[in-house]
Design a protein around this motif. Sequence first.
Motif, PDB file in Angstrom:
ATOM      1  N   UNK A  25       2.450  -7.344  -4.077  1.00  0.00           N
ATOM      2  CA  UNK A  25       2.253  -5.987  -2.992  1.00  0.00           C
ATOM      3  C   UNK A  25       3.208  -4.845  -3.321  1.00  0.00           C
ATOM      4  N   UNK A  26       4.456  -5.281  -3.531  1.00  0.00           N
ATOM      5  CA  UNK A  26       5.851  -4.610  -3.851  1.00  0.00           C
ATOM      6  C   UNK A  26       5.465  -3.856  -5.067  1.00  0.00           C
ATOM      7  N   UNK A  27       5.208  -4.543  -6.217  1.00  0.00           N
ATOM      8  CA  UNK A  27       4.991  -3.887  -7.522  1.00  0.00           C
ATOM      9  C   UNK A  27       3.680  -2.670  -7.500  1.00  0.00           C
ATOM     10  N   UNK A  28       2.978  -3.186  -6.587  1.00  0.00           N
ATOM     11  CA  UNK A  28       1.661  -2.104  -6.631  1.00  0.00           C
ATOM     12  C   UNK A  28       2.306  -1.024  -6.004  1.00  0.00           C
ATOM     13  N   UNK A  29       2.953  -1.208  -4.859  1.00  0.00           N
ATOM     14  CA  UNK A  29       3.217  -0.016  -4.023  1.00  0.00           C
ATOM     15  C   UNK A  29       4.432   0.875  -4.867  1.00  0.00           C
ATOM     16  N   UNK A  30       5.452   0.057  -5.458  1.00  0.00           N
ATOM     17  CA  UNK A  30       6.369   0.976  -6.331  1.00  0.00           C
ATOM     18  C   UNK A  30       5.459   1.650  -7.268  1.00  0.00           C
ATOM     19  N   UNK A  31       4.385   0.948  -7.844  1.00  0.00           N
ATOM     20  CA  UNK A  31       3.594   1.643  -8.866  1.00  0.00           C
ATOM     21  C   UNK A  31       2.909   2.967  -8.386  1.00  0.00           C
ATOM     22  N   UNK A  32       2.716   2.922  -7.186  1.00  0.00           N
ATOM     23  CA  UNK A  32       1.833   4.004  -6.393  1.00  0.00           C
ATOM     24  C   UNK A  32       2.983   5.145  -6.006  1.00  0.00           C
ATOM     25  N   UNK A  33       4.111   4.723  -5.938  1.00  0.00           N
ATOM     26  CA  UNK A  33       5.098   5.958  -5.673  1.00  0.00           C
ATOM     27  C   UNK A  33       5.345   6.240  -7.115  1.00  0.00           C
ATOM     28  N   UNK A  34       5.529   5.660  -8.158  1.00  0.00           N
ATOM     29  CA  UNK A  34       5.720   6.206  -9.308  1.00  0.00           C
ATOM     30  C   UNK A  34       4.465   7.191 -10.137  1.00  0.00           C
ATOM     31  N   UNK A  35       3.430   6.719  -9.586  1.00  0.00           N
ATOM     32  CA  UNK A  35       2.066   7.621  -9.928  1.00  0.00           C
ATOM     33  C   UNK A  35       1.955   8.951  -9.418  1.00  0.00           C
ATOM     34  N   UNK A  48      10.641   2.773  -1.204  1.00  0.00           N
ATOM     35  CA  UNK A  48       9.575   2.069  -0.289  1.00  0.00           C
ATOM     36  C   UNK A  48      10.456   1.143   0.473  1.00  0.00           C
ATOM     37  N   UNK A  49      11.722   0.500   0.019  1.00  0.00           N
ATOM     38  CA  UNK A  49      12.384  -0.434   0.824  1.00  0.00           C
ATOM     39  C   UNK A  49      12.737   0.427   2.274  1.00  0.00           C
ATOM     40  N   UNK A  50      13.031   1.799   2.244  1.00  0.00           N
ATOM     41  CA  UNK A  50      13.492   2.603   3.422  1.00  0.00           C
ATOM     42  C   UNK A  50      12.283   2.627   4.277  1.00  0.00           C
ATOM     43  N   UNK A  51      11.029   2.670   3.451  1.00  0.00           N
ATOM     44  CA  UNK A  51      10.025   2.904   4.600  1.00  0.00           C
ATOM     45  C   UNK A  51       9.538   1.652   5.198  1.00  0.00           C
ATOM     46  N   UNK A  52       9.539   0.598   4.376  1.00  0.00           N
ATOM     47  CA  UNK A  52       9.436  -0.496   5.078  1.00  0.00           C
ATOM     48  C   UNK A  52      10.622  -0.991   6.431  1.00  0.00           C
ATOM     49  N   UNK A  53      11.673  -0.562   6.030  1.00  0.00           N
ATOM     50  CA  UNK A  53      12.743  -0.755   6.964  1.00  0.00           C
ATOM     51  C   UNK A  53      12.629   0.008   8.273  1.00  0.00           C
ATOM     52  N   UNK A  81       3.382   3.044   2.635  1.00  0.00           N
ATOM     53  CA  UNK A  81       2.978   1.613   3.267  1.00  0.00           C
ATOM     54  C   UNK A  81       1.720   1.853   4.115  1.00  0.00           C
ATOM     55  N   UNK A  82       1.748   2.579   4.745  1.00  0.00           N
ATOM     56  CA  UNK A  82       0.570   2.876   5.827  1.00  0.00           C
ATOM     57  C   UNK A  82      -0.581   3.276   5.235  1.00  0.00           C
ATOM     58  N   UNK A  83      -0.994   4.038   4.078  1.00  0.00           N
ATOM     59  CA  UNK A  83      -2.039   4.498   3.344  1.00  0.00           C
ATOM     60  C   UNK A  83      -2.555   3.364   2.460  1.00  0.00           C
ATOM     61  N   UNK A  84      -2.028   2.178   2.182  1.00  0.00           N
ATOM     62  CA  UNK A  84      -2.279   1.111   1.622  1.00  0.00           C
ATOM     63  C   UNK A  84      -3.050   0.127   3.066  1.00  0.00           C
ATOM     64  N   UNK A  85      -4.133   0.539   3.552  1.00  0.00           N
ATOM     65  CA  UNK A  85      -4.455   0.133   4.973  1.00  0.00           C
ATOM     66  C   UNK A  85      -4.606  -1.268   5.119  1.00  0.00           C
ATOM     67  N   UNK A  86      -5.284  -2.095   4.061  1.00  0.00           N
ATOM     68  CA  UNK A  86      -5.275  -3.404   4.229  1.00  0.00           C
ATOM     69  C   UNK A  86      -3.880  -4.256   4.513  1.00  0.00           C
ATOM     70  N   UNK A  87      -3.040  -3.663   3.400  1.00  0.00           N
ATOM     71  CA  UNK A  87      -1.527  -4.353   3.487  1.00  0.00           C
ATOM     72  C   UNK A  87      -0.949  -3.764   4.819  1.00  0.00           C
ATOM     73  N   UNK A  94       1.398  -9.481  11.129  1.00  0.00           N
ATOM     74  CA  UNK A  94       2.348 -10.584  10.792  1.00  0.00           C
ATOM     75  C   UNK A  94       3.560 -10.232  11.809  1.00  0.00           C
ATOM     76  N   UNK A  95       3.995  -8.802  11.986  1.00  0.00           N
ATOM     77  CA  UNK A  95       5.208  -8.595  12.448  1.00  0.00           C
ATOM     78  C   UNK A  95       5.133  -8.011  13.980  1.00  0.00           C
TER      79      UNK A  95
END
Length: 150
Positions: A25-35, A48-53, A81-87, A94-95
Amino acid sequence: MVTVAELPVTAGTARSAREVVPDALWDKQVGLLMRDYPYDSVMAARVLGQGYAYLLTAIRHPGEYLGLAPSALVDIGVHTVILDTVAYFELCERFNNGLFLHHVPEVDAKDDGSVLRTADLIAADGRDVDLLLWTDAAECGPCHPGNDSH
């Protein structure tokens, strides 16, 4: 309470949001940001890390009406993060005890220090704060205060 001005760019004992995100998931979302943005993999991972934080901190404070607000750069990570709705749904499951944390942005920008207060709260919760991503805090599009949204 520690303030953002007192923190090093990476706080040595703080937890990285990265530790709660599965590798694929991390790799996918990093890829989305790079895209979608002119980021290399390092910048994409920082955003991405600060978005999750930010999101994990919002989840930890239900009913506190803190008026959290990300910087413009951190908001890009939040939206990734939030636009990847399933994740995002799985993150809330989970949290956040299975409760969906809604995103309710406001139209009017404000300049009241809420962005840096949010970074302070993230640090106080024991998460890494990448200060350089929080310094564009002159104005933010605030998230809706007064309920359990971000």
